[in-house]
Design a protein around this motif. Structure first.
Motif, PDB file in Angstrom:
ATOM      1  N   LYS A  14       0.834  -1.202   0.000  1.00 52.70           N
ATOM      2  CA  LYS A  14       0.000   0.000   0.000  1.00 52.70           C
ATOM      3  C   LYS A  14       0.864   1.247   0.000  1.00 52.70           C
ATOM      4  CE  LYS A  14      -3.920  -2.161   2.233  1.00 52.70           C
ATOM      5  NZ  LYS A  14      -4.621  -2.370   3.495  1.00 52.70           N
ATOM      6  N   ARG A  15       1.944   1.235   0.783  1.00 54.82           N
ATOM      7  CA  ARG A  15       2.853   2.395   0.802  1.00 54.82           C
ATOM      8  C   ARG A  15       3.531   2.562  -0.544  1.00 54.82           C
ATOM      9  NH1 ARG A  15       4.306   0.369   5.906  1.00 54.82           N
ATOM     10  NH2 ARG A  15       6.217  -0.496   5.043  1.00 54.82           N
ATOM     11  N   ALA A  16       3.923   1.445  -1.170  1.00 53.37           N
ATOM     12  CA  ALA A  16       4.581   1.523  -2.473  1.00 53.37           C
ATOM     13  C   ALA A  16       3.626   2.100  -3.513  1.00 53.37           C
ATOM     14  CB  ALA A  16       5.068   0.144  -2.905  1.00 53.37           C
ATOM     15  N   ARG A  17       2.350   1.686  -3.460  1.00 53.17           N
ATOM     16  CA  ARG A  17       1.377   2.217  -4.407  1.00 53.17           C
ATOM     17  C   ARG A  17       1.151   3.701  -4.190  1.00 53.17           C
ATOM     18  NH1 ARG A  17      -2.665  -1.608  -3.102  1.00 53.17           N
ATOM     19  NH2 ARG A  17      -1.649  -3.529  -3.623  1.00 53.17           N
ATOM     20  N   ALA A  18       1.191   4.137  -2.934  1.00 57.03           N
ATOM     21  CA  ALA A  18       0.970   5.547  -2.631  1.00 57.03           C
ATOM     22  C   ALA A  18       2.112   6.407  -3.162  1.00 57.03           C
ATOM     23  CB  ALA A  18       0.817   5.744  -1.130  1.00 57.03           C
ATOM     24  N   ARG A  19       3.291   5.807  -3.317  1.00 52.77           N
ATOM     25  CA  ARG A  19       4.449   6.576  -3.809  1.00 52.77           C
ATOM     26  C   ARG A  19       4.486   6.689  -5.328  1.00 52.77           C
ATOM     27  NH1 ARG A  19       7.456   3.923   0.524  1.00 52.77           N
ATOM     28  NH2 ARG A  19       7.955   2.251  -0.901  1.00 52.77           N
ATOM     29  N   HIS A  20       3.602   6.031  -6.036  1.00 55.40           N
ATOM     30  CA  HIS A  20       3.613   6.107  -7.499  1.00 55.40           C
ATOM     31  C   HIS A  20       3.373   7.541  -7.937  1.00 55.40           C
ATOM     32  CE1 HIS A  20       4.139   1.984  -8.559  1.00 55.40           C
ATOM     33  NE2 HIS A  20       3.147   1.599  -7.781  1.00 55.40           N
ATOM     34  N   LYS A  21       4.184   7.956  -8.852  1.00 54.45           N
ATOM     35  CA  LYS A  21       4.081   9.310  -9.389  1.00 54.45           C
ATOM     36  C   LYS A  21       3.395   9.265 -10.746  1.00 54.45           C
ATOM     37  CE  LYS A  21       7.074  11.047  -6.316  1.00 54.45           C
ATOM     38  NZ  LYS A  21       6.558  11.157  -5.008  1.00 54.45           N
ATOM     39  N   PRO A  22       2.706  10.333 -11.113  1.00 53.02           N
ATOM     40  CA  PRO A  22       2.099  10.367 -12.446  1.00 53.02           C
ATOM     41  C   PRO A  22       3.176  10.457 -13.532  1.00 53.02           C
ATOM     42  CG  PRO A  22       1.757  12.442 -11.296  1.00 53.02           C
ATOM     43  CD  PRO A  22       2.378  11.501 -10.313  1.00 53.02           C
ATOM     44  N   CYS A  23       2.786  10.124 -14.735  1.00 50.44           N
ATOM     45  CA  CYS A  23       3.702  10.123 -15.878  1.00 50.44           C
ATOM     46  C   CYS A  23       4.343  11.497 -16.044  1.00 50.44           C
ATOM     47  CB  CYS A  23       2.917   9.744 -17.134  1.00 50.44           C
ATOM     48  SG  CYS A  23       3.913   9.644 -18.624  1.00 50.44           S
ATOM     49  N   ALA A  24       5.683  11.527 -16.110  1.00 51.41           N
ATOM     50  CA  ALA A  24       6.402  12.807 -16.203  1.00 51.41           C
ATOM     51  C   ALA A  24       7.727  12.612 -16.936  1.00 51.41           C
ATOM     52  CB  ALA A  24       6.658  13.364 -14.810  1.00 51.41           C
ATOM     53  N   LEU A  25       8.296  13.723 -17.389  1.00 51.72           N
ATOM     54  CA  LEU A  25       9.579  13.730 -18.094  1.00 51.72           C
ATOM     55  C   LEU A  25      10.711  13.815 -17.069  1.00 51.72           C
ATOM     56  CD1 LEU A  25      10.854  13.937 -20.979  1.00 51.72           C
ATOM     57  CD2 LEU A  25      10.836  16.402 -20.663  1.00 51.72           C
ATOM     58  N   LYS A  26      11.685  12.907 -17.171  1.00 52.53           N
ATOM     59  CA  LYS A  26      12.862  12.899 -16.287  1.00 52.53           C
ATOM     60  C   LYS A  26      14.094  13.008 -17.167  1.00 52.53           C
ATOM     61  CE  LYS A  26      10.379  11.483 -12.669  1.00 52.53           C
ATOM     62  NZ  LYS A  26      10.474  10.614 -11.564  1.00 52.53           N
ATOM     63  N   GLU A  27      15.232  13.356 -16.572  1.00 47.43           N
ATOM     64  CA  GLU A  27      16.467  13.441 -17.348  1.00 47.43           C
ATOM     65  C   GLU A  27      17.641  12.884 -16.575  1.00 47.43           C
ATOM     66  OE1 GLU A  27      17.845  18.026 -16.636  1.00 47.43           O
ATOM     67  OE2 GLU A  27      16.410  17.655 -18.247  1.00 47.43           O
TER      68      GLU A  27
END
Length: 196
Positions: free
Chosen positions: A93-106
């Motif tokens: 549950k904690r791991a799912r809560a840490r999911h971030k929305p789709c974004a650009l990384k570099e």
């Protein structure tokens, strides 16, 4: 594989054990099955053989039916692996809560690390897409999941959920390799990300 002389005491929650424990407390405790422990340095086949010998026939049937049920649920939900452990739990549950929305990384990497077959120590700024797309589920995804669960689509590999991917790419990247040859690579770095 099954030993007929094995003794098994019922669990404390079963009616027969509750009745016997309440009727007479002077009876000696029933022998218990030894804990299921696997030797550390034996082969994998021997470990599983020893493990299954400690189960009763009913327990093995229950285990197999649970695994078959989880496998069919995974296949119907678009999964490609057999889930061996339940997904519930605080850590998940904690791991799912840490999911971030789709974004650009570099990330700054050498050209050799890109895995395109070029030998070069030059570094480039590699932009990539990362994150989850749970909020972008569309009617297509829901319908595809339903059609797959009814086994109308069987052999094709299809995804019933959106994926975080590049929508546009940066300008071409040019560099010199280790032999002083000049190369230009297109569609290397993401410019914009989205759920597709």
């Amino acid at each position: 594989m099954f030993n007929g002389s094995r003794t098994y005491s019922p669990s404390p929650s079963s009616p027969s054990s509750r009745a016997s424990s309440s009727s007479s407390s002077s009876l000696p405790a029933a022998p218990r099955r030894p804990p299921r422990a696997l030797p550390r340095h034996s082969s994998l086949l021997a470990q599983y053989s020893n493990l299954f010998e400690s189960y009763t026939e009913g327990e093995i049937r229950q285990l197999i039916s649970a695994l078959v049920e989880r496998y069919s649920q995974a296949m119907n939900s678009g999964g490609h692996e057999l889930p061996l452990f339940p997904k519930a739990g605080n850590r998940m549950k904690r791991a799912r809560a840490r999911h971030k929305p789709c974004a650009l990384k570099e990330l700054e990497v050498s050209v050799s690390e890109l895995g395109l077959g070029y030998e070069s120590d030059e570094t480039v700024l590699f932009r990539y897409c990362s994150g989850t797309c749970d909020a972008a589920v569309r009617n297509y995804d829901l319908s595809l999941k339903s059609v797959r669960s009814k086994r109308r689509i069987r052999k094709e590999k299809v995804r019933a959920r959106p994926c975080c991917r590049p929508l546009a790419y940066d300008d071409d990247v040019s560099f010199l390799d280790a032999y002083n040859r000049y190369y230009t690579v297109n569609e290397l770095s993401a410019k914009e990300c989205g759920c597709v």
